[in-house]
Motif scaffolding. Structure first.
Motif, PDB file in Angstrom:
ATOM      1  N   PRO A 471       6.576  -4.745  23.209  1.00 58.47           N
ATOM      2  CA  PRO A 471       6.533  -4.378  21.716  1.00 58.47           C
ATOM      3  C   PRO A 471       5.168  -3.553  21.495  1.00 58.47           C
ATOM      4  O   PRO A 471       4.508  -3.583  22.180  1.00 58.47           O
ATOM      5  N   THR A 472       5.314  -3.055  20.422  1.00 55.16           N
ATOM      6  CA  THR A 472       3.969  -2.474  19.847  1.00 55.16           C
ATOM      7  C   THR A 472       3.135  -3.044  18.731  1.00 55.16           C
ATOM      8  O   THR A 472       3.879  -3.732  17.992  1.00 55.16           O
ATOM      9  N   ILE A 473       1.856  -2.783  18.758  1.00 56.33           N
ATOM     10  CA  ILE A 473       1.006  -3.531  17.847  1.00 56.33           C
ATOM     11  C   ILE A 473      -0.008  -2.596  17.461  1.00 56.33           C
ATOM     12  O   ILE A 473      -0.886  -2.044  18.078  1.00 56.33           O
ATOM     13  N   LYS A 474       0.109  -2.113  15.896  1.00 58.99           N
ATOM     14  CA  LYS A 474      -1.115  -1.327  15.620  1.00 58.99           C
ATOM     15  C   LYS A 474      -1.880  -1.896  14.486  1.00 58.99           C
ATOM     16  O   LYS A 474      -1.196  -2.644  13.696  1.00 58.99           O
ATOM     17  N   PRO A 475      -3.004  -1.616  14.139  1.00 52.62           N
ATOM     18  CA  PRO A 475      -3.725  -2.064  13.101  1.00 52.62           C
ATOM     19  C   PRO A 475      -3.282  -1.232  11.727  1.00 52.62           C
ATOM     20  O   PRO A 475      -3.111  -0.002  12.006  1.00 52.62           O
ATOM     21  N   ASP A 476      -3.042  -1.650  10.557  1.00 51.13           N
ATOM     22  CA  ASP A 476      -2.486  -0.792   9.592  1.00 51.13           C
ATOM     23  C   ASP A 476      -3.738  -0.553   8.583  1.00 51.13           C
ATOM     24  O   ASP A 476      -3.462   0.111   7.737  1.00 51.13           O
ATOM     25  N   ASN A 477      -4.482  -1.387   8.130  1.00 49.49           N
ATOM     26  CA  ASN A 477      -5.548  -1.129   7.198  1.00 49.49           C
ATOM     27  C   ASN A 477      -7.156  -1.344   7.549  1.00 49.49           C
ATOM     28  O   ASN A 477      -7.921  -1.395   6.662  1.00 49.49           O
ATOM     29  N   PHE A 478      -7.165  -1.158   8.985  1.00 51.08           N
ATOM     30  CA  PHE A 478      -8.598  -1.533   9.442  1.00 51.08           C
ATOM     31  C   PHE A 478      -8.423  -0.666  11.037  1.00 51.08           C
ATOM     32  O   PHE A 478      -7.672  -0.457  11.628  1.00 51.08           O
ATOM     33  N   TYR A 479      -9.864  -0.493  11.556  1.00 52.01           N
ATOM     34  CA  TYR A 479      -9.845  -0.229  12.685  1.00 52.01           C
ATOM     35  C   TYR A 479     -11.078  -1.037  13.368  1.00 52.01           C
ATOM     36  O   TYR A 479     -11.855  -1.926  12.904  1.00 52.01           O
ATOM     37  N   ASP A 480     -11.114  -0.969  14.679  1.00 49.81           N
ATOM     38  CA  ASP A 480     -11.912  -1.850  15.582  1.00 49.81           C
ATOM     39  C   ASP A 480     -13.482  -1.386  15.226  1.00 49.81           C
ATOM     40  O   ASP A 480     -13.763  -0.517  15.366  1.00 49.81           O
ATOM     41  N   GLY A 481     -14.216  -2.910  14.996  1.00 52.35           N
ATOM     42  CA  GLY A 481     -15.402  -2.725  14.606  1.00 52.35           C
ATOM     43  C   GLY A 481     -15.805  -2.294  13.058  1.00 52.35           C
ATOM     44  O   GLY A 481     -16.880  -2.318  12.919  1.00 52.35           O
ATOM     45  N   GLN A 482     -14.775  -2.528  12.385  1.00 57.04           N
ATOM     46  CA  GLN A 482     -15.061  -2.133  10.979  1.00 57.04           C
ATOM     47  C   GLN A 482     -15.378  -3.484  10.161  1.00 57.04           C
ATOM     48  O   GLN A 482     -15.028  -4.553  10.313  1.00 57.04           O
ATOM     49  N   TRP A 483     -16.187  -2.890   9.156  1.00 61.35           N
ATOM     50  CA  TRP A 483     -16.816  -4.006   8.051  1.00 61.35           C
ATOM     51  C   TRP A 483     -15.577  -4.047   6.997  1.00 61.35           C
ATOM     52  O   TRP A 483     -15.310  -2.893   6.331  1.00 61.35           O
ATOM     53  N   ILE A 484     -14.899  -5.164   6.932  1.00 63.85           N
ATOM     54  CA  ILE A 484     -13.927  -5.153   5.699  1.00 63.85           C
ATOM     55  C   ILE A 484     -14.006  -6.534   4.843  1.00 63.85           C
ATOM     56  O   ILE A 484     -13.349  -7.057   4.410  1.00 63.85           O
ATOM     57  N   SER A 485     -15.453  -6.609   4.495  1.00 64.20           N
ATOM     58  CA  SER A 485     -15.979  -7.559   3.548  1.00 64.20           C
ATOM     59  C   SER A 485     -15.072  -7.633   2.253  1.00 64.20           C
ATOM     60  O   SER A 485     -14.850  -8.677   1.571  1.00 64.20           O
ATOM     61  N   ASN A 486     -15.027  -6.428   1.719  1.00 66.25           N
ATOM     62  CA  ASN A 486     -14.060  -6.586   0.262  1.00 66.25           C
ATOM     63  C   ASN A 486     -12.606  -6.227   0.611  1.00 66.25           C
ATOM     64  O   ASN A 486     -11.875  -6.195  -0.486  1.00 66.25           O
ATOM     65  N   PHE A 487     -11.995  -6.695   1.712  1.00 70.41           N
ATOM     66  CA  PHE A 487     -10.475  -6.415   1.984  1.00 70.41           C
ATOM     67  C   PHE A 487     -10.134  -7.766   1.351  1.00 70.41           C
ATOM     68  O   PHE A 487     -10.472  -8.869   1.765  1.00 70.41           O
ATOM     69  N   ARG A 488      -8.677  -7.808   0.779  1.00 76.14           N
ATOM     70  CA  ARG A 488      -8.278  -9.068   0.329  1.00 76.14           C
ATOM     71  C   ARG A 488      -7.212  -9.414   1.491  1.00 76.14           C
ATOM     72  O   ARG A 488      -6.955 -10.534   1.874  1.00 76.14           O
ATOM     73  N   PHE A 489      -6.481  -8.561   2.175  1.00 77.55           N
ATOM     74  CA  PHE A 489      -5.612  -8.685   3.160  1.00 77.55           C
ATOM     75  C   PHE A 489      -6.147  -7.989   4.558  1.00 77.55           C
ATOM     76  O   PHE A 489      -6.651  -6.991   4.672  1.00 77.55           O
ATOM     77  N   LEU A 490      -5.580  -8.538   5.714  1.00 75.67           N
ATOM     78  CA  LEU A 490      -5.556  -7.729   6.863  1.00 75.67           C
ATOM     79  C   LEU A 490      -4.093  -7.376   7.460  1.00 75.67           C
ATOM     80  O   LEU A 490      -3.351  -8.575   7.318  1.00 75.67           O
ATOM     81  N   LYS A 491      -4.000  -6.218   7.566  1.00 76.76           N
ATOM     82  CA  LYS A 491      -2.491  -5.892   7.845  1.00 76.76           C
ATOM     83  C   LYS A 491      -2.491  -5.256   9.270  1.00 76.76           C
ATOM     84  O   LYS A 491      -3.221  -4.595   9.635  1.00 76.76           O
ATOM     85  N   LEU A 492      -1.383  -5.517   9.966  1.00 81.25           N
ATOM     86  CA  LEU A 492      -0.866  -4.870  11.170  1.00 81.25           C
ATOM     87  C   LEU A 492       0.611  -4.415  11.081  1.00 81.25           C
ATOM     88  O   LEU A 492       1.480  -5.014  10.426  1.00 81.25           O
ATOM     89  N   LYS A 493       0.831  -3.799  12.137  1.00 81.27           N
ATOM     90  CA  LYS A 493       2.481  -3.099  12.395  1.00 81.27           C
ATOM     91  C   LYS A 493       2.774  -3.609  13.630  1.00 81.27           C
ATOM     92  O   LYS A 493       1.988  -3.464  14.487  1.00 81.27           O
ATOM     93  N   ILE A 494       3.803  -4.278  13.650  1.00 83.68           N
ATOM     94  CA  ILE A 494       4.443  -4.998  14.919  1.00 83.68           C
ATOM     95  C   ILE A 494       5.866  -4.369  15.108  1.00 83.68           C
ATOM     96  O   ILE A 494       6.527  -4.317  14.133  1.00 83.68           O
TER      97      ILE A 494
END
Length: 561
Positions: A471-494
């Protein structure tokens, strides 16, 4: 002016007057005008629709209210079906059901998330005790959504009796404006045996419909002999929407006397499977149109009423009969079809030769078929009628007739895979070939030793398929090493394009976190409002497994304050 016989008028009036269901007990679950995209018991794939689909103005997040006082008796969350669903038991013995929800109110949401984190599973089903989650009539219980097997934002709403049989909610006063006559799309006639014929045809024939100014129809005159059945393709519409919905009642009359009826007031979920014997299943599979048969053959459906001679018309030479079909909606808008039938022996056509094979299936007997390492097992009463089955095996591909005969029970298909290497065996699965290109669609496969087995209710072509791609897994709304303090959601595509996704697991700093999987958008979402991620530096790990045992792992770091 439309003519309605006096006796039929009395019947309709009496039926409406005998509504035994409370009219003011349940209120609308929404504060917006009620517009239905789906009605009760309308015909769906392999089942009748169990409630009303209420439009939510094309968006999620509408406030859903409890229809009456009660308590939450069941919460079920699944990737498919009703998605996030809530069941409320009421003191009068009824249960209301609310499906495809986006999220629940705070008390219910907190209750169910504790269960999900305890089980480390998004999919859960719980039955709270009476009084544990009480609700009042009109109380906010959830937001509308599009979860599960929903094709667009709406609320699925049901009312069930004490036996959990669904009942048409419109009988309780949950209604919408409707002044539109039901629409008849087509009418068909069926010779029921080799001694019957219609217009010199020996098989199903489509009758030409002639519309009248009143909104009713007549058909071309019919010449027939022997035993004849009819079928109808019909829909209903309401004032405020163009959706093609189901009708409320279909009744037939032979020379003024009732001889068959379909009454869509209530049914049991156990009998819903018999819908494929109600419709002309072969025609549906080949033309994608549902013809409701107005005759009964080995069909136990409780919605079939007022049956005389199984709804079949018997025509002798030199006789004339008038056959009428009345289609009505809940608001008693009616459309009539009149068929004048002339009984004549000249109506016989040339019988088409029956396609015979060495495998004649007696529907009331157990049958086992075997060839070249493939075994098929049918229990008695798997099918509704006797028929010749096409059965063959070649190069690990099973031809098991065509999907034109409905089954009422599951049956087993097993493949001996002992000839395959162990490293290949773990990636094998049973697939059903679908579409004109024969795409190998995964059929739920059980592995035991050197045998693969699938449990299915669908005839057709099955084969052994292999999936060796992860299967494939990709980040959807972030990237590796990112600050996401203000994010409500963590999203990925599988995603898995071959055998499909079987399971997934998401952890942060080694601890399981709740993620919601939407198979329609291939999206995994975590809500940071769960407040389970409190560290600044966070190690995310996602593992996805497909139905052939292939797995993929994705790891990343994100930061939050």
């Amino acid at each position: 002016m439309r003519f309605i016989p006096i006796l039929l008028f009395i019947y309709v009036f009496s039926a409406g007057a005998q509504n035994i269901y409370p009219q003011d007990y349940f209120e609308s679950p929404l504060d917006i005008p009620l517009i239905f995209s789906g009605t009760f018991a309308e015909l769906r794939s392999n089942h009748f629709h169990g409630g009303l689909d209420i439009k939510t103005q094309g968006r999620e997040g509408q406030t859903i209210k409890a229809a009456a006082d009660g308590y939450v008796s069941r919460i079920k969350i699944s990737h498919y079906g009703y998605g996030k669903a809530l069941y409320i038991a009421h003191p009068n013995g009824y249960t209301t059901v609310y499906g495809h929800l986006q999220q629940f109110n705070d008390s219910i949401e907190n209750f169910i998330k504790k269960k999900q984190y305890s089980n480390e599973s998004y999919e859960v089903e719980v039955f709270p005790r009476a009084g544990e989650l009480p609700v009042k009539r009109g109380e906010f219980i959830a937001y509308s959504g599009n979860t599960g097997g929903s094709a667009g934002p709406h609320l699925h709403f049901e009312i069930r009796d004490k036996n959990q049989y669904p009942i048409n909610p419109m009988l309780f006063g949950i209604e919408t404006e409707d002044h539109i006559l039901p629409i008849v799309k087509s009418v068909f006639a069926y010779p029921m045996d080799e001694n019957s014929g219609i217009n010199k045809e020996s098989s199903r024939i489509k009758l030409r419909l002639i519309p009248l100014d009143s909104g009713d129809y007549i058909t071309e005159n019919v010449n027939a002999i022997g035993k004849i059945g009819f079928g109808i393709e019909t829909i209903d519409r309401q004032d405020l929407a163009s959706n093609q919905n189901g009708v409320y009642n279909i009744s037939t009359f032979l020379n003024g006397n009732r001889n068959y009826g379909l009454d869509f007031k209530s049914f049991s979920f156990d009998e819903s499977k018999h819908i494929n014997q109600l419709i002309d299943y072969e025609y549906y599979e080949t033309h994608e149109k549902r013809i409701q048969k107005l005759f009964r053959i080995n069909n136990p459906l409780s919605i079939i009423t007022d049956v005389v001679n199984d709804g079949i018309v018997r025509l002798e030479d030199s006789t004339n009969v008038v056959y009428k079909i009345r289609v009505s909606d809940f608001k008693n808008n009616e459309t009539w079809v009149t068929i004048n039938i002339n009984g004549t022996k000249n109506a016989m056509g040339t019988p088409k030769p029956e396609e015979k094979t060495p495998y004649f299936i007696h529907h009331d007997q157990k049958v086992n078929l075997s060839k070249d390492g493939v075994d098929v097992s049918f229990a008695a009463d798997t099918f509704y009628e006797d028929f010749y089955m096409d059965f063959n095996v070649s190069n690990d591909t099973l031809t098991l007739h065509k999907d034109i005969v409905p089954a009422k029970k599951y049956f087993d298909i097993s493949f001996d895979v002992s000839k395959y290497k162990p490293e290949d065996l773990k990636h094998l699965y049973i697939a059903r070939l679908v579409g004109y290109k024969g795409f190998p669609a995964y059929s739920s496969t059980h592995r035991k030793g050197n045998t693969l087995t699938t449990h299915t209710k669908t005839l057709g072509t099955y084969t052994l398929a292999m999936d060796t791609i992860n299967p494939t897994i990709k980040p959807d709304n972030f990237y590796d090493g990112q600050w996401i303090s203000n994010f409500r959601f963590l999203k990925l595509k599988i995603k898995d394009d071959i055998s499909g996704i079987s399971d997934y697991r998401v952890t942060v700093n080694g601890k399981w976190i709740l993620t919601e999987y939407d198979y329609k958008t291939n999206t995994l979402v975590h809500d940071f409002k769960d407040n389970v991620i409190r560290d600044v530096k966070n190690n995310l790990k996602v593992i996805v497994v497909d139905n052939a045992g292939n797995s993929a792992t994705f790891e990343a770091i994100f930061y939050r304050k």
